[in-house]
Design a protein around this motif. Structure first.
Motif, PDB file in Angstrom:
ATOM      1  N   SER A 127     -88.747   4.003  43.618  1.00  0.00           N
ATOM      2  CA  SER A 127     -87.654   4.537  44.623  1.00  0.00           C
ATOM      3  C   SER A 127     -88.161   4.188  46.196  1.00  0.00           C
ATOM      4  O   SER A 127     -89.321   4.575  46.346  1.00  0.00           O
ATOM      5  N   ASP A 128     -87.465   3.701  46.776  1.00  0.00           N
ATOM      6  CA  ASP A 128     -88.208   3.242  48.189  1.00  0.00           C
ATOM      7  C   ASP A 128     -86.918   3.442  49.235  1.00  0.00           C
ATOM      8  O   ASP A 128     -85.881   4.002  48.710  1.00  0.00           O
ATOM      9  N   GLU A 129     -87.064   3.206  50.551  1.00  0.00           N
ATOM     10  CA  GLU A 129     -86.186   3.424  51.482  1.00  0.00           C
ATOM     11  C   GLU A 129     -84.513   2.517  50.918  1.00  0.00           C
ATOM     12  O   GLU A 129     -83.366   3.088  51.093  1.00  0.00           O
ATOM     13  N   ARG A 130     -84.648   1.621  50.534  1.00  0.00           N
ATOM     14  CA  ARG A 130     -83.589   0.590  50.022  1.00  0.00           C
ATOM     15  C   ARG A 130     -82.674   1.533  48.814  1.00  0.00           C
ATOM     16  O   ARG A 130     -81.515   1.581  48.872  1.00  0.00           O
ATOM     17  N   THR A 131     -83.598   1.939  47.930  1.00  0.00           N
ATOM     18  CA  THR A 131     -82.880   2.701  46.722  1.00  0.00           C
ATOM     19  C   THR A 131     -82.225   3.985  47.456  1.00  0.00           C
ATOM     20  O   THR A 131     -81.032   4.328  47.099  1.00  0.00           O
ATOM     21  N   ARG A 132     -82.977   4.761  48.333  1.00  0.00           N
ATOM     22  CA  ARG A 132     -82.189   5.955  48.674  1.00  0.00           C
ATOM     23  C   ARG A 132     -81.091   5.386  49.530  1.00  0.00           C
ATOM     24  O   ARG A 132     -80.041   6.177  49.653  1.00  0.00           O
ATOM     25  N   GLU A 133     -81.113   4.533  50.223  1.00  0.00           N
ATOM     26  CA  GLU A 133     -79.825   3.854  51.021  1.00  0.00           C
ATOM     27  C   GLU A 133     -78.564   3.512  50.111  1.00  0.00           C
ATOM     28  O   GLU A 133     -77.663   4.246  50.245  1.00  0.00           O
ATOM     29  N   VAL A 134     -79.056   3.047  48.842  1.00  0.00           N
ATOM     30  CA  VAL A 134     -77.845   2.652  48.141  1.00  0.00           C
ATOM     31  C   VAL A 134     -77.556   3.911  47.460  1.00  0.00           C
ATOM     32  O   VAL A 134     -76.245   4.111  47.281  1.00  0.00           O
ATOM     33  N   ALA A 135     -78.310   4.796  47.138  1.00  0.00           N
ATOM     34  CA  ALA A 135     -78.056   6.143  46.290  1.00  0.00           C
ATOM     35  C   ALA A 135     -77.040   7.024  47.329  1.00  0.00           C
ATOM     36  O   ALA A 135     -76.199   7.965  46.716  1.00  0.00           O
ATOM     37  N   HIS A 136     -76.926   6.568  48.655  1.00  0.00           N
ATOM     38  CA  HIS A 136     -76.041   7.375  49.285  1.00  0.00           C
ATOM     39  C   HIS A 136     -74.737   6.984  49.647  1.00  0.00           C
ATOM     40  O   HIS A 136     -73.881   7.290  50.128  1.00  0.00           O
ATOM     41  N   ILE A 137     -74.270   5.797  48.866  1.00  0.00           N
ATOM     42  CA  ILE A 137     -73.193   5.356  48.844  1.00  0.00           C
ATOM     43  C   ILE A 137     -71.984   5.947  48.268  1.00  0.00           C
ATOM     44  O   ILE A 137     -72.247   6.510  46.755  1.00  0.00           O
ATOM     45  N   PRO A 138     -71.268   6.548  48.613  1.00  0.00           N
ATOM     46  CA  PRO A 138     -70.325   7.764  47.966  1.00  0.00           C
ATOM     47  C   PRO A 138     -69.695   7.065  46.467  1.00  0.00           C
ATOM     48  O   PRO A 138     -69.816   8.152  45.741  1.00  0.00           O
ATOM     49  N   CYS A 139     -69.193   6.000  46.325  1.00  0.00           N
ATOM     50  CA  CYS A 139     -68.861   5.905  45.031  1.00  0.00           C
ATOM     51  C   CYS A 139     -69.924   5.634  43.903  1.00  0.00           C
ATOM     52  O   CYS A 139     -69.394   5.741  42.777  1.00  0.00           O
ATOM     53  N   LEU A 140     -71.110   5.477  44.302  1.00  0.00           N
ATOM     54  CA  LEU A 140     -72.285   5.768  43.475  1.00  0.00           C
ATOM     55  C   LEU A 140     -72.780   6.929  43.018  1.00  0.00           C
ATOM     56  O   LEU A 140     -73.342   7.268  42.170  1.00  0.00           O
ATOM     57  N   ARG A 141     -72.294   7.988  43.782  1.00  0.00           N
ATOM     58  CA  ARG A 141     -72.856   9.284  43.411  1.00  0.00           C
ATOM     59  C   ARG A 141     -72.498   9.852  42.203  1.00  0.00           C
ATOM     60  O   ARG A 141     -73.341  10.359  41.238  1.00  0.00           O
TER      61      ARG A 141
END
Length: 71
Positions: free
Chosen positions: A45-59
């Motif tokens: 998990s890095d900054e890019r992972t955290r950015e993608v994880a915050h995309i609403p449809c992926l939650r």
């Protein structure tokens, strides 16, 4: 969705994945869980992972696939 329907879904998607050249390809719910269990220690998990994880449809997808947060 029943376990039988889930396995049928995985089997159908495996055919598509194979045609697209994917590897490895889980063909059942059990094999998918085994695959995720095998690769999970390699995930990071890095900054890019955290950015993608915050995309609403992926939650919702994240909650459905991983009952506890990846660390």
């Amino acid at each position: 969705m029943s376990v039988i329907d889930q396995d049928r879904y995985f089997a159908e998607m495996a055919q598509i994945a194979e045609a697209l050249g994917a590897d490895p390809i889980p063909s059942s719910r059990t094999k998918a869980r085994q695959l995720f269990g095998a690769v999970r220690p390699q995930l990071r998990s890095d900054e890019r992972t955290r950015e993608v994880a915050h995309i609403p449809c992926l939650r919702n997808l994240r909650r459905a696939c991983w009952p506890s947060p990846c660390r």
